[in-house]
Structure formats: structure tokens, C-alpha cells
Design an enzyme around this catalytic site. Structure first.
Site, short mmCIF file in Angstrom:
data_model
loop_
_atom_site.label_atom_id
_atom_site.label_comp_id
_atom_site.label_asym_id
_atom_site.label_seq_id
_atom_site.Cartn_x
_atom_site.Cartn_y
_atom_site.Cartn_z
N ARG A 83 71.48 17.72 72.99
CA ARG A 83 70.57 18.81 72.61
C ARG A 83 70.18 18.65 71.14
O ARG A 83 71.00 18.21 70.33
CB ARG A 83 71.30 20.14 72.83
CG ARG A 83 70.51 21.38 72.60
CD ARG A 83 71.30 22.62 73.01
NE ARG A 83 71.46 22.66 74.45
CZ ARG A 83 72.57 23.03 75.09
NH1 ARG A 83 73.64 23.39 74.40
NH2 ARG A 83 72.62 23.04 76.40
N GLU A 86 83.49 22.62 83.68
CA GLU A 86 82.62 21.56 83.16
C GLU A 86 83.42 20.60 82.29
O GLU A 86 83.24 19.37 82.36
CB GLU A 86 81.48 22.19 82.36
CG GLU A 86 80.46 21.22 81.85
CD GLU A 86 79.33 21.89 81.07
OE1 GLU A 86 78.49 21.14 80.54
OE2 GLU A 86 79.30 23.13 80.96
N ASN A 123 81.31 26.35 69.92
CA ASN A 123 81.40 25.09 70.65
C ASN A 123 82.66 24.35 70.22
O ASN A 123 82.88 24.15 69.02
CB ASN A 123 80.20 24.19 70.32
CG ASN A 123 78.90 24.80 70.72
OD1 ASN A 123 78.61 24.93 71.90
ND2 ASN A 123 78.07 25.16 69.74
#
Length: 175
Positions: free
Chosen positions: A23, A123, A87
Site C-alpha cells: 500500500r 490473516e 500496525n
């Protein structure tokens, strides 16, 4: 190590463990830049995903990156308070092109009342297996989840009272 200068605009690039670009955030304004800490701000910033999709951030945000901790923190200023999206990631590097880090999927969302949720464990497990994260890395990442939660509970660093508001006020002086 080179550090970005306060008042400069930089791009933030997030990668995955396998080296693939994940990203890109355009146009983040540097409010503080040292070899250890970068504090940035953005509002309605274009974001490009690795699959080519683009979107724009909805609210002003203050970003906190550290060169020694395996997480970064984004404080989003919303009408009902400050929400933090954290994050679990590699420490940042800056190389004149961009501020860069590796995203390791695990995220912590912190609410205005300082309660929090750990997100994306599934994930993380998928990518850990697919990209063959070494066990030492797994230990570092989970240790940093604990450090991050400790910071939240202790109102340390970017979670300190007025941290986001004070940096947002500085951001407004540049606009």
C-alpha cells in the site's frame, strides 16, 4: 541514517514480508523527523493498494513511526473522539524516496475510551505460513503486540493525552 525534514511531504510505502508492495499513502506532511521517530499528518490523502485500487482517507490523521519498535500508530481524529489504528510492522526506514516498512498483518484498533481489539490474527497465520516467517520473527512480533498494548494502557507515546491534538494543531499551521 537520513531523516525526513519537518515541513516536507513524503510518501509512505507498506510492503509484505516477501518484498511485495502492499500500500502507498501519498502526501504525508512531516511534522517531526529524526533518525528514531517520524510524526506525520495527512487528511484526505490518496492511498493506492497493491491491486491497483485507490481510495482517499476520510479524516485528519497523525501517524507515529519508530525505528526501534515493531509497530506504527495512526491516530484518526473523528467527531466522536480519536481512534487509533496500530500496525504490527517492521521499524521504519527512510531513504529519500519514501518512508518504508513491512506490514505483518496483526493490527490493534484502539477506541476513544482506550479499549482495544486485536485484529487480523487469521490473516497473520495465513501469511506466516505462506511466507515462512522465522520463529524468531514471530516472537519479535508478539513481543511488540504486548509492548503496544502496554503503551495503550499506560497512555504512553502517541496514546498520551493531547499527543494527537497537539500534533494536529501543528499540522494546521502548515495548511
Amino acid at each position: 541514517m537520513v531523516s525526513p525534514q519537518a515541513g516536507s511531504v513524503l510518501q509512505i510505502q507498506s510492503y509484505k514480508h516477501n518484498g511485495n508492495l502492499h500500500r502507498i499513502w501519498e502526501n504525508s506532511l512531516v511534522l517531526k523527523g529524526t533518525e528514531t521517530i517520524v510524526i506525520g499528518a495527512n487528511d484526505k490523502t490518496p492511498v493506492k493498494e497493491s491491486d491497483g485500487r485507490t481510495w482517499t482517507t476520510r479524516e485528519p490523521a497523525i501517524s507515529y513511526f519508530h525505528s526501534k519498535y515493531w509497530f506504527n500508530v495512526i491516530g484518526m481524529l473523528r467527531t466522536d473522539g480519536i481512534y487509533y489504528y496500530c500496525n504490527i510492522s517492521s521499524p521504519f526506514i527512510f531513504d529519500h524516496e519514501a518512508l518504508k516498512y513491512i506490514d505483518y498483518d496483526l493490527d490493534v484498533k484502539v477506541y476513544p475510551d482506550m479499549t482495544w481489539d486485536l485484529l487480523d490474527e487469521d490473516e497473520y497465520e495465513v501469511h506466516k505460513a505462506a511466507m515462512n516467517y522465522p520463529e524468531v520473527l514471530n516472537g519479535i512480533l508478539w513481543k511488540n503486540v504486548r509492548i503496544l498494548i502496554h503503551w495503550v494502557r499506560q497512555r504512553k507515546g502517541p496514546f498520551a493525552p493531547d499527543f494527537v491534538d497537539q500534533w494536529y494543531e501543528r499540522y494546521l499551521t502548515y495548511r
